[in-house]
Design a protein around this motif. Sequence first.
Motif, PDB file in Angstrom:
ATOM      1  N   ASN A  93      45.031  47.487  51.256  1.00 14.76           N
ATOM      2  CA  ASN A  93      46.049  47.781  52.269  1.00 14.76           C
ATOM      3  C   ASN A  93      47.068  48.819  51.799  1.00 14.76           C
ATOM      4  OD1 ASN A  93      45.203  46.095  54.469  1.00 14.76           O
ATOM      5  ND2 ASN A  93      45.872  44.321  53.275  1.00 14.76           N
ATOM      6  N   SER A  94      46.693  49.566  50.757  1.00 15.08           N
ATOM      7  CA  SER A  94      47.505  50.681  50.242  1.00 15.08           C
ATOM      8  C   SER A  94      48.931  50.273  49.895  1.00 15.08           C
ATOM      9  CB  SER A  94      47.524  51.826  51.259  1.00 15.08           C
ATOM     10  OG  SER A  94      46.227  52.284  51.537  1.00 15.08           O
ATOM     11  N   PRO A  95      49.110  49.261  49.041  1.00 17.07           N
ATOM     12  CA  PRO A  95      50.470  48.862  48.659  1.00 17.07           C
ATOM     13  C   PRO A  95      51.102  49.902  47.750  1.00 17.07           C
ATOM     14  CG  PRO A  95      48.901  47.752  47.261  1.00 17.07           C
ATOM     15  CD  PRO A  95      48.089  48.499  48.290  1.00 17.07           C
ATOM     16  N   THR A  96      52.428  49.937  47.754  1.00 18.35           N
ATOM     17  CA  THR A  96      53.125  50.843  46.848  1.00 18.35           C
ATOM     18  C   THR A  96      53.278  50.207  45.468  1.00 18.35           C
ATOM     19  OG1 THR A  96      55.254  49.967  47.618  1.00 18.35           O
ATOM     20  CG2 THR A  96      54.413  51.956  48.697  1.00 18.35           C
ATOM     21  N   MET A  97      53.061  48.876  45.393  1.00 15.34           N
ATOM     22  CA  MET A  97      53.224  48.167  44.131  1.00 15.34           C
ATOM     23  C   MET A  97      52.139  47.114  43.974  1.00 15.34           C
ATOM     24  SD  MET A  97      56.488  45.946  42.716  1.00 15.34           S
ATOM     25  CE  MET A  97      56.638  45.014  44.226  1.00 15.34           C
ATOM     26  N   VAL A  98      51.603  47.007  42.755  1.00 11.95           N
ATOM     27  CA  VAL A  98      50.651  45.949  42.417  1.00 11.95           C
ATOM     28  C   VAL A  98      51.275  45.069  41.352  1.00 11.95           C
ATOM     29  CG1 VAL A  98      48.446  45.422  41.305  1.00 11.95           C
ATOM     30  CG2 VAL A  98      48.555  47.189  43.063  1.00 11.95           C
ATOM     31  N   ILE A  99      51.287  43.765  41.624  1.00 15.93           N
ATOM     32  CA  ILE A  99      51.749  42.776  40.654  1.00 15.93           C
ATOM     33  C   ILE A  99      50.516  42.133  40.040  1.00 15.93           C
ATOM     34  CG2 ILE A  99      53.010  40.620  40.337  1.00 15.93           C
ATOM     35  CD1 ILE A  99      54.654  41.426  42.833  1.00 15.93           C
ATOM     36  N   ALA A 100      50.355  42.268  38.749  1.00 13.02           N
ATOM     37  CA  ALA A 100      49.187  41.725  38.052  1.00 13.02           C
ATOM     38  C   ALA A 100      49.656  40.592  37.142  1.00 13.02           C
ATOM     39  CB  ALA A 100      48.481  42.815  37.253  1.00 13.02           C
ATOM     40  N   ASP A 101      49.280  39.360  37.488  1.00 20.14           N
ATOM     41  CA  ASP A 101      49.731  38.180  36.761  1.00 20.14           C
ATOM     42  C   ASP A 101      48.631  37.710  35.816  1.00 20.14           C
ATOM     43  OD1 ASP A 101      51.038  35.967  35.879  1.00 20.14           O
ATOM     44  OD2 ASP A 101      51.138  34.940  37.810  1.00 20.14           O
ATOM     45  N   GLU A 102      48.735  38.097  34.544  1.00 22.06           N
ATOM     46  CA  GLU A 102      47.737  37.767  33.522  1.00 22.06           C
ATOM     47  C   GLU A 102      46.313  38.153  33.967  1.00 22.06           C
ATOM     48  OE1 GLU A 102      48.264  36.735  30.535  1.00 22.06           O
ATOM     49  OE2 GLU A 102      50.229  35.802  30.502  1.00 22.06           O
ATOM     50  N   PRO A 103      46.089  39.385  34.400  1.00 21.20           N
ATOM     51  CA  PRO A 103      44.780  39.752  34.954  1.00 21.20           C
ATOM     52  C   PRO A 103      43.638  39.747  33.954  1.00 21.20           C
ATOM     53  CG  PRO A 103      46.096  41.720  34.628  1.00 21.20           C
ATOM     54  CD  PRO A 103      47.003  40.536  34.377  1.00 21.20           C
ATOM     55  N   THR A 104      43.962  39.763  32.655  1.00 18.80           N
ATOM     56  CA  THR A 104      42.911  39.761  31.632  1.00 18.80           C
ATOM     57  C   THR A 104      42.840  38.433  30.888  1.00 18.80           C
ATOM     58  OG1 THR A 104      44.393  40.667  29.933  1.00 18.80           O
ATOM     59  CG2 THR A 104      43.187  42.248  31.289  1.00 18.80           C
ATOM     60  N   GLY A 105      43.578  37.434  31.360  1.00 14.80           N
ATOM     61  CA  GLY A 105      43.694  36.176  30.641  1.00 14.80           C
ATOM     62  C   GLY A 105      42.386  35.444  30.420  1.00 14.80           C
ATOM     63  N   ASN A 106      41.420  35.600  31.333  1.00 11.49           N
ATOM     64  CA  ASN A 106      40.141  34.902  31.223  1.00 11.49           C
ATOM     65  C   ASN A 106      38.991  35.812  30.798  1.00 11.49           C
ATOM     66  OD1 ASN A 106      41.216  32.404  32.029  1.00 11.49           O
ATOM     67  ND2 ASN A 106      40.988  32.923  34.195  1.00 11.49           N
ATOM     68  N   LEU A 107      39.324  37.018  30.315  1.00 13.43           N
ATOM     69  CA  LEU A 107      38.294  38.009  30.036  1.00 13.43           C
ATOM     70  C   LEU A 107      38.159  38.293  28.537  1.00 13.43           C
ATOM     71  CD1 LEU A 107      39.226  40.536  32.877  1.00 13.43           C
ATOM     72  CD2 LEU A 107      37.571  38.654  32.975  1.00 13.43           C
ATOM     73  N   ASP A 108      36.962  38.714  28.134  1.00 14.84           N
ATOM     74  CA  ASP A 108      36.749  39.099  26.742  1.00 14.84           C
ATOM     75  C   ASP A 108      37.404  40.456  26.482  1.00 14.84           C
ATOM     76  OD1 ASP A 108      34.668  41.394  26.969  1.00 14.84           O
ATOM     77  OD2 ASP A 108      33.818  39.812  28.211  1.00 14.84           O
ATOM     78  N   PRO A 109      37.594  40.835  25.213  1.00 16.46           N
ATOM     79  CA  PRO A 109      38.321  42.064  24.890  1.00 16.46           C
ATOM     80  C   PRO A 109      37.740  43.332  25.521  1.00 16.46           C
ATOM     81  CG  PRO A 109      38.149  40.697  22.941  1.00 16.46           C
ATOM     82  CD  PRO A 109      37.301  40.043  23.995  1.00 16.46           C
ATOM     83  N   ASP A 110      36.418  43.474  25.528  1.00 11.62           N
ATOM     84  CA  ASP A 110      35.818  44.680  26.100  1.00 11.62           C
ATOM     85  C   ASP A 110      36.054  44.763  27.596  1.00 11.62           C
ATOM     86  OD1 ASP A 110      34.914  45.539  23.648  1.00 11.62           O
ATOM     87  OD2 ASP A 110      32.882  44.732  23.891  1.00 11.62           O
ATOM     88  N   THR A 111      35.892  43.633  28.284  1.00 13.32           N
ATOM     89  CA  THR A 111      36.121  43.616  29.739  1.00 13.32           C
ATOM     90  C   THR A 111      37.598  43.821  30.043  1.00 13.32           C
ATOM     91  OG1 THR A 111      34.270  42.067  29.970  1.00 13.32           O
ATOM     92  CG2 THR A 111      35.740  42.309  31.852  1.00 13.32           C
ATOM     93  N   SER A 112      38.462  43.234  29.216  1.00  4.21           N
ATOM     94  CA  SER A 112      39.901  43.435  29.397  1.00  4.21           C
ATOM     95  C   SER A 112      40.261  44.914  29.319  1.00  4.21           C
ATOM     96  CB  SER A 112      40.676  42.657  28.324  1.00  4.21           C
ATOM     97  OG  SER A 112      40.482  41.270  28.466  1.00  4.21           O
ATOM     98  N   LYS A 113      39.637  45.604  28.370  1.00  3.06           N
ATOM     99  CA  LYS A 113      39.899  47.033  28.209  1.00  3.06           C
ATOM    100  C   LYS A 113      39.475  47.806  29.457  1.00  3.06           C
ATOM    101  CE  LYS A 113      39.112  50.860  24.966  1.00  3.06           C
ATOM    102  NZ  LYS A 113      38.464  51.267  23.693  1.00  3.06           N
ATOM    103  N   GLU A 114      38.344  47.427  30.047  1.00  7.67           N
ATOM    104  CA  GLU A 114      37.876  48.072  31.270  1.00  7.67           C
ATOM    105  C   GLU A 114      38.855  47.852  32.420  1.00  7.67           C
ATOM    106  OE1 GLU A 114      34.018  46.616  32.143  1.00  7.67           O
ATOM    107  OE2 GLU A 114      33.073  47.459  30.339  1.00  7.67           O
ATOM    108  N   ILE A 115      39.332  46.609  32.553  1.00  8.87           N
ATOM    109  CA  ILE A 115      40.266  46.290  33.634  1.00  8.87           C
ATOM    110  C   ILE A 115      41.572  47.055  33.457  1.00  8.87           C
ATOM    111  CG2 ILE A 115      41.679  44.454  34.655  1.00  8.87           C
ATOM    112  CD1 ILE A 115      38.711  44.399  35.478  1.00  8.87           C
ATOM    113  N   MET A 116      42.047  47.157  32.223  1.00  7.02           N
ATOM    114  CA  MET A 116      43.279  47.896  31.984  1.00  7.02           C
ATOM    115  C   MET A 116      43.099  49.380  32.262  1.00  7.02           C
ATOM    116  SD  MET A 116      45.312  45.548  31.487  1.00  7.02           S
ATOM    117  CE  MET A 116      46.656  46.737  31.460  1.00  7.02           C
TER     118      MET A 116
END
Length: 228
Positions: A154-177
């Motif tokens: 919906n084209s927000p001007t702001m994204v709030i990311a609440d622990e978005p990598t908390g359940n992910l392995d390091p490589d996947t976390s890097k991709e998400i970031m």
Amino acid sequence: MIEFRNVTVVYDNNVIGLDNVSFHIDKGEFVFLVGKTGAGKSSAIKLLTGEIKPYSGEVDIDGTIVSALKHRQVPYHRRRLGVVFQDYRLLQNKTVYENVAFAMEIVGAPKSEIRQRVPQILNLVGLSRKARVYPKKLSGGEQQRVCIARALVNSPTMVIADEPTGNLDPDTSKEIMGLLEEINSRGTTIVMVTHDEKIVNDMRKRVIRFESGMLVSDKEKGVYSLDN
């Protein structure tokens, strides 16, 4: 864009969530909120989304005083924001396409706009080939990409990311970031809560640190720990 002005949060059990906190986030910034559990990060996020109101002070987003919104106005306020959760919160009976489309449907977007917009967003997050797949068939990283797509559609001007990598392995976390950084480069403000010290230290974005409800550090190109 975001202004916390002398904000204090007090919960029913007299626990202080935030203690006279003030800070400003400009449009297009990428900001990490860090600190131990109970430090005040979640209180800040809940104030932004209108889930709670401050005991005193104001939270201003683009000229809107969030605490002044009436109950019926809060859902419309939240639709201006994109929120990415640690636990995904996907609808298991809907495909990837349908999960993302649903975020547009609830704001009353025309079907023609949905058909045009959803494929664009799925392409952005690298899920074009997964459009007809159900969440249970996706990896954790793919599910988080669906969440990001849903937050962006919906084209927000702001994204709030609440622990978005908390359940992910390091490589996947890097991709998400990397994906969040690309989204930020397109002009979207990112406010991210995290306990991941490596991510914060590697990215060197602005870091706001909370302790016991107080803002104790606010540094450009910061690191996770005050000791570093």
